[in-house]
Design an enzyme around this catalytic site. Structure first.
Site, PDB file in Angstrom:
ATOM      1  CG  MET A   1      -9.958   7.214  10.307  1.00 19.61           C
ATOM      2  SD  MET A   1     -10.989   6.013  11.159  1.00 19.61           S
ATOM      3  CE  MET A   1     -12.090   5.518   9.854  1.00 19.61           C
ATOM      4  N   GLY A   2      -6.433   7.627   6.905  1.00 19.38           N
ATOM      5  CA  GLY A   2      -5.588   7.091   5.844  1.00 19.38           C
ATOM      6  C   GLY A   2      -6.416   6.561   4.687  1.00 19.38           C
TER       7      GLY A   2
ATOM      8  CG  HIS B   1      -8.574  11.857   2.516  1.00 18.57           C
ATOM      9  ND1 HIS B   1      -8.730  10.587   2.023  1.00 18.57           N
ATOM     10  CD2 HIS B   1      -9.282  11.901   3.680  1.00 18.57           C
ATOM     11  CE1 HIS B   1      -9.492   9.881   2.852  1.00 18.57           C
ATOM     12  NE2 HIS B   1      -9.843  10.654   3.848  1.00 18.57           N
TER      13      HIS B   1
ATOM     14  CG  ASP C   1     -17.769  11.328   7.119  1.00 18.72           C
ATOM     15  OD1 ASP C   1     -18.262  10.251   7.433  1.00 18.72           O
ATOM     16  OD2 ASP C   1     -16.829  11.429   6.304  1.00 18.72           O
TER      17      ASP C   1
ATOM     18  CB  SER D   1     -16.034   6.845   0.674  1.00 15.25           C
ATOM     19  OG  SER D   1     -15.886   5.981   1.788  1.00 15.25           O
ATOM     20  CB  SER D   2     -11.199   5.238   2.858  1.00 13.85           C
ATOM     21  OG  SER D   2     -10.624   6.517   2.973  1.00 13.85           O
TER      22      SER D   2
END
Ligand code: PAF
Length: 292
Positions: free
Chosen positions: A34-35, A41, A157, A192-193
């Protein structure tokens, strides 16, 4: 100007590029995101590069997996800096559709959904009942759009990863799902974002979540082969109290599960255990999980 990875915003443009790769016999890995990309990532991209000729990273904040009261509006959207970061790793293409491209009728009016059960029941679903249908639907679409040989998901996740494995198995989707270990900050906080929401004080407290899970893992190991669900639940309840005492607000859950099926423990200890947890620090909900 910084080098950026090329990106496309329409299914037609995406398909044309992927078709060219396929005509040359190249394999394709997909990293769905989700960017608001971070080091975790980027490791998924490198893993994709080790396993396939081409790596596509999707960047799409998926409205279908957020409930109305959740953080969809404030979720960070940082496409320019994401494209810069992707240029530092082996990413070939960013797939960044608009909401209108992904859901022409709007996310709420989208008529066809994937509604997973099994691994999608309990844990996160008890607190975010809409979440896994939203994730499964968008990932089904991403898989159909990119048609990758493999898709890579972080173990951070863990339940989502289990739901993806279940979906491709149950729906005979022709791709492999690869899980990658959680990438952590030096103090143990899982990347985490959403960590960017944390205030300085909350950031100081945040690693206590992982520390509490590590302590629980040690207690589960000490319980030995005779560990039952009742003992595991009592130890998990103790961990909930420790997380709260460290300064967290509501602890949604700490659960000890069979690592393969995510089933709760019964009278006998499964071959591998997974500890999963979710807890709030101010307005930020953190999740984490470790093997035990
Ligand atoms: O894990 C995420 O970032 C999202 O749930 C995913 C898999 C990209 C689907 O929107």
């Amino acid at each position: 100007m910084a080098t950026r990875v090329p990106h496309v915003e329409t299914v037609a443009a995406l398909r044309e590029i992927v078709r060219g790769w396929r005509q040359r016999g190249e394999t394709v890995a997909l990293v769905p995101t989700m960017g608001a990309l971070h080091g975790g990532h980027l490791e998924l991209v490198e893993l994709g590069h080790a396993r396939a000729d081409r790596v596509v990273v999707s960047v799409f904040v998926n409205p279908a997996q957020f409930a109305p009261h959740e953080d969809f509006d404030r979720y960070p959207r940082t496409l320019d800096s994401d494209l810069d970061k992707l240029a530092t790793v082996a990413c070939d293409l960013a797939w960044a559709p608009t909401v209108a491209e992904m859901y022409p009728a709007g996310a709420a009016a989208h008529a066809t959904r994937v509604q997973p059960a099994g691994a999608a029941l309990g844990l996160e679903a008890d607190f975010r009942p809409h979440f896994f249908a939203g994730v499964a639907t968008v990932c089904c679409k991403l898989f159909n759009q990119v048609q990758p040989d493999l898709a890579i998901f972080g173990e951070k996740d863990y339940q989502q990863l289990a739901v993806m494995r279940q979906m491709v198995r149950d729906l005979d989707m022709p791709l492999e799902i690869l899980g990658a270990p959680t990438v952590r900050e030096a103090d143990g906080l899982a990347m985490s974002s959403r960590n960017r929401y944390l205030s300085a004080d909350e950031r100081r407290i945040a690693p206590a979540l992982n520390a509490a899970l590590q302590a629980l893992a040690a207690r589960l190991a000490a319980a030995g082969p005779g560990l039952t669900g009742t003992t595991a639940d009592a130890l998990a309840a103790e961990t909930v109290r420790e997380i709260a005492a460290a300064g967290f607000g509501k602890v949604d859950y700490v659960a000890v599960r069979d690592a393969d099926t995510l089933a709760a423990l019964g009278e006998s200890r499964p071959a591998a255990l997974r500890i999963l947890a979710a807890a709030w620090l101010g307005k930020t909900r953190l999740i984490d999980n470790i093997a035990a």
